[in-house]
Design an enzyme around this catalytic site. Structure first.
Site, PDB file in Angstrom:
ATOM      1  CE  LYS A  48      -4.475  -1.808   1.234  1.00  0.00           C
ATOM      2  NZ  LYS A  48      -5.487  -1.988   2.134  1.00  0.00           N
ATOM      3  NE  ARG A  92      -7.757  -8.129   0.438  1.00  0.00           N
ATOM      4  CZ  ARG A  92      -7.119  -7.581  -0.823  1.00  0.00           C
ATOM      5  NH1 ARG A  92      -6.333  -6.779  -0.426  1.00  0.00           N
ATOM      6  NH2 ARG A  92      -7.818  -7.604  -1.668  1.00  0.00           N
TER       7      ARG A  92
HETATM    8  N1  HH2 Z   1      -7.289  -3.619   0.517  1.00  0.00           N
HETATM    9  C1  HH2 Z   1      -7.782  -3.607  -0.907  1.00  0.00           C
HETATM   10  C2  HH2 Z   1      -8.884  -4.363  -1.351  1.00  0.00           C
HETATM   11  N2  HH2 Z   1      -9.562  -5.124  -0.526  1.00  0.00           N
HETATM   12  N3  HH2 Z   1     -10.293  -5.671   1.533  1.00  0.00           N
HETATM   13  C3  HH2 Z   1      -9.978  -5.957   3.154  1.00  0.00           C
HETATM   14  N4  HH2 Z   1     -10.721  -6.575   3.899  1.00  0.00           N
HETATM   15  N5  HH2 Z   1      -8.781  -5.173   3.554  1.00  0.00           N
HETATM   16  C4  HH2 Z   1      -8.004  -4.522   2.844  1.00  0.00           C
HETATM   17  O1  HH2 Z   1      -7.095  -3.894   3.328  1.00  0.00           O
HETATM   18  C5  HH2 Z   1      -8.160  -4.314   1.416  1.00  0.00           C
HETATM   19  C6  HH2 Z   1      -9.422  -4.824   0.876  1.00  0.00           C
HETATM   20  C7  HH2 Z   1      -6.741  -2.767  -1.602  1.00  0.00           C
HETATM   21  O2  HH2 Z   1      -5.922  -3.958  -2.409  1.00  0.00           O
HETATM   22  P1  HH2 Z   1      -5.799  -4.669  -3.526  1.00  0.00           P
HETATM   23  O3  HH2 Z   1      -6.860  -5.620  -3.552  1.00  0.00           O
HETATM   24  O4  HH2 Z   1      -4.306  -5.168  -4.047  1.00  0.00           O
HETATM   25  O5  HH2 Z   1      -6.225  -3.303  -4.623  1.00  0.00           O
HETATM   26  P2  HH2 Z   1      -7.446  -2.999  -5.421  1.00  0.00           P
HETATM   27  O6  HH2 Z   1      -8.391  -2.559  -4.570  1.00  0.00           O
HETATM   28  O7  HH2 Z   1      -6.745  -1.760  -6.373  1.00  0.00           O
HETATM   29  O8  HH2 Z   1      -7.834  -4.131  -6.488  1.00  0.00           O
END
Ligand code: HH2
Length: 297
Positions: free
Chosen positions: A242, A276
């Protein structure tokens, strides 16, 4: 151990003790032990996710990546069909489901629970019907119809805190006391779930690192993760790659693996039960060291 359909003679089953509730998560047909932190591997089936957008858009590459993450030690998979990064283009039910469906079909039989990252009730229902064992909702089931979609199932749910909505959440976020406000929000969402019929044994809470938070807010939450864990429910921590880690190290998304591993260990030390991450193999080794340290006599 399986914890599937409700037992016919459920009155014969003793109510689980508080200890069992704290150390076990009911997740569809799985019952996950939370004695040690579990790794949730991220599978983004999107063109625009912040660190891996477009890499796994083709179902076969997402399925192969999922297999790889499980082989590396992921105890759960989290598959998302819509990016939550600031400024991401919102997608409709059908477009999101078209991205998720073929991948979900290919990964529900990998032997680990599959979580689906969505805030849409229709997508939740379709995902659960297709075998998803958890719903990961960055809106914490605040969208109309989502409480019911999860309540009508055996799926677990991850309730995440977000200030505002993805498009605008990073525009000058302010709190009087970020830890107290996040904890109060999560407590309120847990109450709403329980009222809707979603038992605590299938609820996970998440402070939502990076969702309407500055670097300072994220660090305060990480340092106080034990206060979120004091809600009595498993805490999920998502710091992987992040921007907070980018701001601290000066590194681009793809170069944040060491920073992400450090954050994962700190989260484990502060009581996170599900971590995660994008980089499962590296996190697995780091948590093995942490586990040995934490359980040393
Ligand atoms: N962070 C992201 C997406 N979903 N869900 C939970 N529960 N907690 C988190 O910290 C979280 C999440 C963002 O990360 P990523 O899936 O890699 O990116 P994107 O939303 O751009 O697909």
């Amino acid at each position: 151990m399986k914890a599937g359909a409700p037992a016919k003679d459920s009155f014969l089953i003793p109510r689980p003790s508080a200890l069992i509730l704290m150390t076990t998560l009911r997740c569809g047909h799985f019952s996950l032990s939370l004695d040690r932190p579990l790794i949730m591997g991220i599978v983004n089936v999107t063109p625009d996710s912040f660190s891996d957008g477009g890499r796994y858009l083709a179902p076969e590459s997402a399925i192969a990546h999922s297999r790889q993450l499980v082989a590396e030690g992921a105890a759960l998979l989290d598959i998302g069909g819509e990016s939550t990064r600031p400024g991401a283009r919102p997608v409709g039910d059908d477009e999101e489901w078209a991205r998720l469906a073929p991948v979900l079909e290919g990964i529900v039989s990998l032997g680990v629970p599959v979580s689906v990252d969505t805030c849409k009730p229709e997508v939740m229902k379709r995902a659960i019907a297709a075998g998803a064992a958890m719903i990961n909702d960055v809106m914490a089931l605040r969208t109309p119809g989502t409480l019911e979609a999860v309540a009508d199932s055996e799926a677990a749910v991850c309730l995440m805190h977000m200030r505002g909505e993805p498009r605008t959440m990073q525009q000058d976020p302010r709190y009087d006391d970020v830890v107290r406000e996040v904890a109060d929000f999560l407590r309120e969402r847990v109450d709403a779930c329980e009222k809707a019929g979603i038992g605590r044994e299938r609820i996970v809470v998440d402070p939502g690192f990076g969702f309407g938070k500055t670097v300072e807010h994220n660090l305060q939450l990480l340092r106080a993760l034990d206060r979120i864990a004091a809600l009595g429910l498993p805490v999920l921590a998502g710091l992987s790659r992040k921007s907070t880690l980018g701001k601290i190290t000066g590194r681009a998304e793809g170069e944040r693996i060491f920073a992400s591993v450090a954050a994962a260990v700190l989260a484990a030390q502060k009581g996170a039960k599900i971590i995660r991450v994008h980089d499962v193999a590296a996190t697995k080794d780091a948590l093995a060291v942490w586990n040995a340290y934490a359980s040393a006599a």
